[in-house]
Scaffold this motif. Structure first.
Motif, PDB file in Angstrom:
ATOM      1  N   SER A   1      10.381  -7.487  -6.005  1.00  9.14           N
ATOM      2  CA  SER A   1       9.212  -7.657  -5.144  1.00  9.14           C
ATOM      3  C   SER A   1       8.104  -6.756  -5.658  1.00  9.14           C
ATOM      4  O   SER A   1       8.355  -5.834  -6.448  1.00  9.14           O
ATOM      5  CB  SER A   1       9.547  -7.301  -3.696  1.00  9.14           C
ATOM      6  N   VAL A   2       6.894  -7.020  -5.212  1.00 13.34           N
ATOM      7  CA  VAL A   2       5.764  -6.190  -5.627  1.00 13.34           C
ATOM      8  C   VAL A   2       5.942  -4.744  -5.158  1.00 13.34           C
ATOM      9  O   VAL A   2       5.783  -3.811  -5.956  1.00 13.34           O
ATOM     10  CB  VAL A   2       4.432  -6.784  -5.118  1.00 13.34           C
ATOM     11  N   PRO A   3       6.270  -4.505  -3.881  1.00 10.49           N
ATOM     12  CA  PRO A   3       6.450  -3.105  -3.462  1.00 10.49           C
ATOM     13  C   PRO A   3       7.533  -2.367  -4.237  1.00 10.49           C
ATOM     14  O   PRO A   3       7.375  -1.179  -4.555  1.00 10.49           O
ATOM     15  CB  PRO A   3       6.815  -3.235  -1.977  1.00 10.49           C
ATOM     16  N   SER A   4       8.640  -3.036  -4.544  1.00  6.07           N
ATOM     17  CA  SER A   4       9.719  -2.361  -5.271  1.00  6.07           C
ATOM     18  C   SER A   4       9.304  -2.029  -6.696  1.00  6.07           C
ATOM     19  O   SER A   4       9.603  -0.938  -7.199  1.00  6.07           O
ATOM     20  CB  SER A   4      10.985  -3.223  -5.274  1.00  6.07           C
TER      21      SER A   4
ATOM     22  N   GLY B   1       4.475 -13.576  -9.540  1.00  9.12           N
ATOM     23  CA  GLY B   1       4.839 -14.326  -8.346  1.00  9.12           C
ATOM     24  C   GLY B   1       5.836 -13.641  -7.439  1.00  9.12           C
ATOM     25  O   GLY B   1       6.470 -14.292  -6.602  1.00  9.12           O
ATOM     26  N   LEU B   2       5.981 -12.322  -7.573  1.00  8.53           N
ATOM     27  CA  LEU B   2       6.933 -11.590  -6.731  1.00  8.53           C
ATOM     28  C   LEU B   2       6.396 -11.476  -5.306  1.00  8.53           C
ATOM     29  O   LEU B   2       5.185 -11.363  -5.081  1.00  8.53           O
ATOM     30  CB  LEU B   2       7.170 -10.186  -7.304  1.00  8.53           C
ATOM     31  N   PRO B   3       7.292 -11.498  -4.312  1.00 13.35           N
ATOM     32  CA  PRO B   3       6.854 -11.389  -2.912  1.00 13.35           C
ATOM     33  C   PRO B   3       6.290  -9.999  -2.619  1.00 13.35           C
ATOM     34  O   PRO B   3       6.685  -9.007  -3.239  1.00 13.35           O
ATOM     35  CB  PRO B   3       8.132 -11.648  -2.116  1.00 13.35           C
ATOM     36  N   ALA B   4       5.376  -9.945  -1.641  1.00 12.06           N
ATOM     37  CA  ALA B   4       4.709  -8.683  -1.313  1.00 12.06           C
ATOM     38  C   ALA B   4       5.104  -8.151   0.054  1.00 12.06           C
ATOM     39  O   ALA B   4       4.576  -7.124   0.477  1.00 12.06           O
ATOM     40  CB  ALA B   4       3.191  -8.877  -1.370  1.00 12.06           C
ATOM     41  N   ASP B   5       6.021  -8.821   0.740  1.00 11.27           N
ATOM     42  CA  ASP B   5       6.328  -8.443   2.124  1.00 11.27           C
ATOM     43  C   ASP B   5       7.736  -7.897   2.310  1.00 11.27           C
ATOM     44  O   ASP B   5       8.262  -7.871   3.420  1.00 11.27           O
ATOM     45  CB  ASP B   5       6.125  -9.640   3.048  1.00 11.27           C
ATOM     46  N   ARG B   6       8.374  -7.441   1.229  1.00  9.04           N
ATOM     47  CA  ARG B   6       9.719  -6.880   1.365  1.00  9.04           C
ATOM     48  C   ARG B   6       9.898  -5.766   0.345  1.00  9.04           C
ATOM     49  O   ARG B   6       9.223  -5.714  -0.691  1.00  9.04           O
ATOM     50  CB  ARG B   6      10.771  -7.959   1.159  1.00  9.04           C
TER      51      ARG B   6
ATOM     52  N   VAL C   1       0.829  -1.205   0.000  1.00  7.34           N
ATOM     53  CA  VAL C   1       0.000   0.000   0.000  1.00  7.34           C
ATOM     54  C   VAL C   1       0.862   1.253   0.000  1.00  7.34           C
ATOM     55  O   VAL C   1       0.596   2.204  -0.738  1.00  7.34           O
ATOM     56  CB  VAL C   1      -0.961  -0.011   1.204  1.00  7.34           C
ATOM     57  N   VAL C   2       1.916   1.274   0.807  1.00  5.58           N
ATOM     58  CA  VAL C   2       2.800   2.438   0.853  1.00  5.58           C
ATOM     59  C   VAL C   2       3.491   2.654  -0.493  1.00  5.58           C
ATOM     60  O   VAL C   2       3.771   3.799  -0.886  1.00  5.58           O
ATOM     61  CB  VAL C   2       3.843   2.279   1.974  1.00  5.58           C
ATOM     62  N   SER C   3       3.741   1.580  -1.228  1.00  5.81           N
ATOM     63  CA  SER C   3       4.426   1.716  -2.516  1.00  5.81           C
ATOM     64  C   SER C   3       3.603   2.476  -3.542  1.00  5.81           C
ATOM     65  O   SER C   3       4.139   2.905  -4.578  1.00  5.81           O
ATOM     66  CB  SER C   3       4.789   0.325  -3.072  1.00  5.81           C
ATOM     67  N   PHE C   4       2.321   2.685  -3.270  1.00  3.16           N
ATOM     68  CA  PHE C   4       1.477   3.459  -4.177  1.00  3.16           C
ATOM     69  C   PHE C   4       1.595   4.961  -3.934  1.00  3.16           C
ATOM     70  O   PHE C   4       1.013   5.752  -4.686  1.00  3.16           O
ATOM     71  CB  PHE C   4       0.012   3.030  -4.049  1.00  3.16           C
ATOM     72  N   ALA C   5       2.323   5.375  -2.915  1.00  6.56           N
ATOM     73  CA  ALA C   5       2.469   6.804  -2.616  1.00  6.56           C
ATOM     74  C   ALA C   5       2.994   7.606  -3.815  1.00  6.56           C
ATOM     75  O   ALA C   5       2.462   8.686  -4.116  1.00  6.56           O
ATOM     76  CB  ALA C   5       3.363   7.000  -1.391  1.00  6.56           C
TER      77      ALA C   5
END
Length: 279
Positions: free
Chosen positions: A110-113, A100-105, A45-49
């Motif tokens: 990763s999804v956030p990156s 299939g990227l991880p969402a918790d790092r 969620v923060v990665s959408f900032a």
């Protein structure tokens, strides 16, 4: 097409053809996300900032610069621009989750990156475009002051609320983003009203500011201080009210907090960029 005056002044809808394209794109992204079923974490969620900054910056371009010959201009109007950017951000989210990227790092891949870096790159491009088109007549001092004051206020409220109501710690980084977004909106609006002479387009915000202008404190503190207090109080109240929901339903809770953060961060970033290039 004008929208009822519940929304800020200047809100319009694009021509029907653009609306059809936007609705179809939004439906397609929503369907893709439903099929993928991406995991929702506070980092996602923060990665959408940065994408929130993209939306507000595109709207500044729509307001200030003559882009009448630009084919995509109707997608930049408000509130359409926020849906347009949500479609792009949602597509990036769906694609990275489907891979299939991880969402918790944060560490890539990763999804956030992926979501955060793509949004940041686009934000730099849009903000840079706006600044370049307005150079050398830029006025960054007061927007910079507003940003610094907002960060200090947000940090103070964030630390205080976590100590006074420990349950709010479960909101994580999204909670901090929520407080920061609304602090930025409140402080930048106050600077725009009391220092730079801008008006307030939102009818609800304008009502608070007009009320503050009638108080005895107006001659000393101006008319914007009450709006800052209200925004910070609302952000803190949201964290307290949603803490248990985030604990029980983290995915839905983080998304809801992210939406609340966007309502503050989007207008706040819009104000800073607008004041920089149009003061």
């Amino acid at each position: 097409m004008q929208i009822l005056q519940v929304l800020p002044e200047g809100s319009t809808l694009p021509p029907v053809a653009y609306l059809v394209v936007l609705v179809l794109a939004l439906a397609g992204v929503a369907l893709a996300l439903r099929r993928v079923g991406p995991r929702v974490t506070d980092r996602v969620v923060v990665s959408f900032a940065p994408w929130m900054v993209v939306g507000s910056s595109c709207y500044v371009l729509y307001q200030v610069h003559d882009t009448s010959s630009f084919l995509l201009k109707p997608f930049f109007s408000s509130p359409t621009v926020y849906v347009s950017v949500a479609v792009l951000a949602g597509a990036v989210w769906a694609a990275s989750a489907a891979a299939g990227l991880p969402a918790d790092r944060w560490r890539p891949p990763s999804v956030p990156s992926v979501v955060g870096l793509s949004g940041a790159v686009l934000a730099v491009v849009v903000v840079g475009w706006a600044l370049a088109m307005s150079a050398p007549d830029l006025e960054p001092v007061w927007p910079g002051v507003a940003l610094a004051v907002a960060v200090v206020c947000a940090a103070a409220v964030w630390v205080a609320i976590r100590r006074l109501v420990p349950a709010t710690r479960v909101t994580g980084a999204v909670g901090g983003l929520c407080v920061l977004g609304h602090a930025l909106d409140g402080v930048s609006t106050a600077v725009g009203i009391d220092v730079l002479g801008f008006g307030e387009r939102s009818p609800f915000s304008r009502a608070i500011i007009e009320f503050a202008a009638t108080l005895p404190t107006a001659s000393l503190l101006g008319a914007g201080w009450l709006f800052v207090v209200v925004k910070l109080a609302l952000a803190a109240a949201v964290l307290v009210l949603l803490a248990s929901y985030v604990r029980e339903e983290p995915g839905e809770g983080y998304l809801l907090l992210g939406a609340v953060a966007a309502v503050g961060l989007g207008p706040g970033a819009h104000n800073l960029l607008l004041f920089t290039i149009a003061s």
